[in-house]
Design a protein around this motif. Structure first.
Motif, short mmCIF file in Angstrom:
data_model
loop_
_atom_site.label_atom_id
_atom_site.label_comp_id
_atom_site.label_asym_id
_atom_site.label_seq_id
_atom_site.Cartn_x
_atom_site.Cartn_y
_atom_site.Cartn_z
N SER A 1 -4.54 9.72 16.67
CA SER A 1 -4.42 8.86 17.85
C SER A 1 -2.96 8.46 18.05
O SER A 1 -2.15 8.52 17.11
CB SER A 1 -5.28 7.61 17.68
N ALA A 2 -2.61 8.05 19.25
CA ALA A 2 -1.24 7.61 19.54
C ALA A 2 -0.83 6.44 18.63
O ALA A 2 0.28 6.44 18.09
CB ALA A 2 -1.10 7.25 21.01
N GLY B 1 0.26 13.10 18.88
CA GLY B 1 -1.08 12.94 18.31
C GLY B 1 -1.98 14.10 18.65
O GLY B 1 -2.75 14.57 17.80
N ARG B 2 -1.89 14.60 19.88
CA ARG B 2 -2.70 15.75 20.29
C ARG B 2 -2.36 16.96 19.41
O ARG B 2 -3.24 17.69 18.98
CB ARG B 2 -2.45 16.07 21.77
N SER C 1 5.84 12.20 23.66
CA SER C 1 5.18 10.89 23.57
C SER C 1 4.31 10.85 22.31
O SER C 1 3.94 11.89 21.74
CB SER C 1 4.31 10.67 24.80
N PHE C 2 3.95 9.63 21.91
CA PHE C 2 3.04 9.48 20.78
C PHE C 2 1.71 10.17 21.08
O PHE C 2 1.08 10.76 20.21
CB PHE C 2 2.81 8.01 20.44
N SER C 3 1.27 10.11 22.35
CA SER C 3 0.02 10.77 22.73
C SER C 3 0.11 12.27 22.53
O SER C 3 -0.82 12.89 21.98
CB SER C 3 -0.33 10.47 24.20
N GLU C 4 1.21 12.87 22.99
CA GLU C 4 1.37 14.32 22.84
C GLU C 4 1.51 14.70 21.37
O GLU C 4 0.93 15.69 20.92
CB GLU C 4 2.57 14.82 23.65
#
Length: 152
Positions: free
Chosen positions: A38-39, A32-33, A27-30
């Motif tokens: 940021s996502a 980004g992490r 995911s964009f969140s992962e």
């Protein structure tokens, strides 16, 4: 001067590409992490990588063994004169062909095949003999594909 997007790829862009090559479903969140963004920032970078043609597609890696085609081989083929059009048309009808590359040197094409067993491989080789002279190598094992390599 032509713009070369790969030349202007920063470290974060390279990290994103490496992560995607390992798992394109992140995911964009992962993502980004992993890279410290940021996502929404990752989503924008991904869009730019797609627009620049650096990312062309997202694919699934198929376990050929689970489909009953656990034996893989390379088949090098030197085509007979005038056979290329028929050969290329035949490739589209062969689900055993994982990839087909037109190459330089003595061979015309190098195919990667996935078949059930040696009898199945022999059948595919028989089809290829219609178009030229095949030379086959069975794949014993493969080295895991490294991620995107960064410069020296």
């Amino acid at each position: 001067m032509t713009y070369d997007p790969a030349r202007h790829l920063d470290e974060i862009g390279q990290q994103l590409l490496c992560a995607l090559q390992e798992n394109a479903r992140l995911s964009f969140s992962e993502l980004g992490r992993r890279v410290g963004l940021s996502a929404p920032a990752v989503a924008e970078r991904m869009r730019r990588l797609e627009d620049a043609g650096i990312i062309r597609a997202y694919r699934a890696e198929i376990n050929q063994g689970a489909l009953g085609r656990g034996l893989q081989a390379y088949l090098r083929l030197t085509l007979r004169y005038g056979q290329e059009e028929a050969f290329v048309a035949q490739l589209a009808r062969l689900p055993e062909v994982l990839s087909a590359d037109r190459v330089t040197g003595e061979d015309c094409y190098v195919l990667k095949l996935a078949v059930a067993d040696t009898a199945h491989l022999e059948t595919v080789i028989g089809v290829m003999k219609r178009y030229g002279e095949p030379v086959t190598s069975i794949i014993l094992s493969s080295v895991p594909r490294p991620g995107l390599r960064q410069g020296p």
